[in-house]
Design an enzyme around this catalytic site. Structure first.
Site: not given
Length: 218
Positions: A96-98
């Site tokens: 859940r990271c850019g």
């Protein structure tokens, strides 16, 4: 019936010859194929074990790789020594990271260069609070959503005093700890860390690709 002196002499010569052959082959070979037909005095088969797991096949295993991690897909332990002699790209990942879409670029590197000796290695980590899912959820994202085929391992710590031994060694060697997800370390075929790239460096960045190609050519 007592043994004749000539028989005793022949047996002594055979023992000396076996000892000489064992000494020439070294202690590991002697343990595996020694004077008792490959068995120890208790009758169990002797097994030759490389010292400290230092070899795998015919290639020496660098100290950096003398660790095992559980595989993401099944939690089975995987020795990193199996990657000795390869160029390694070690990446701490998160779901859940850019930067999570970098999985696509990492898989593209794997597809392009694996036959030449590149191994991309993914280590999910919640150090930056963006990998909170279960092993099954992480695996589904990697393998199903992004089609990852390179080695992935179970969730681990990559920074600070509790960092896993691989990342602790990489941090020590490069002077750079991961500051965020998708930090990248390059390791040469001799098991030496040679470069460190921050998260913003994409897998298709010309600087990273050029360094990979340089190491593969050596």
């Amino acid at each position: 019936m007592s043994e004749s002196s000539s028989a005793r002499g022949r047996r002594a010569r055979r023992s000396l010859l076996a000892f000489a052959v064992g000494a020439a082959l070294g202690p590991q070979a002697w343990a595996a194929s020694g004077p008792a037909g490959g068995r120890d005095p208790a009758g169990e088969r002797a097994i030759a074990r490389p010292a400290d797991g230092a070899t795998t096949g015919t290639a020496a295993c660098p100290e950096l790789l003398r660790h095992s991690f559980d595989r993401l897909q099944d939690e089975q332990p995987q020795s990193l020594c199996q990657y000795a002699g390869k160029v390694l790209l070690v990446v701490n990942t998160a779901s859940r990271c850019g930067y999570t879409p970098q999985y696509e670029g990492l898989e593209a590197l794997h597809a392009r260069y694996s036959a030449r000796g590149l191994v991309v290695m993914g280590f999910p980590s919640n150090d930056f609070r963006q990998e909170r899912g279960s092993r099954e959820q992480i695996a589904q994202l990697c393998f199903d959503t992004y089609g990852v085929r390179f080695p992935m391992f179970t969730k681990t710590v990559v920074t600070g005093p509790n960092a896993n031994p691989l990342h602790a060694a990489l941090t020590s060697a490069t002077g750079e700890a991961p500051a965020w997800n998708f930090h990248k370390y390059l390791v040469d075929r001799q098991g030496r860390p040679v470069a460190s790239f921050p998260s913003k460096v994409r897998p298709d960045d010309p600087r990273l690709v050029a360094e990979i190609e340089r190491l593969l050519a050596r």
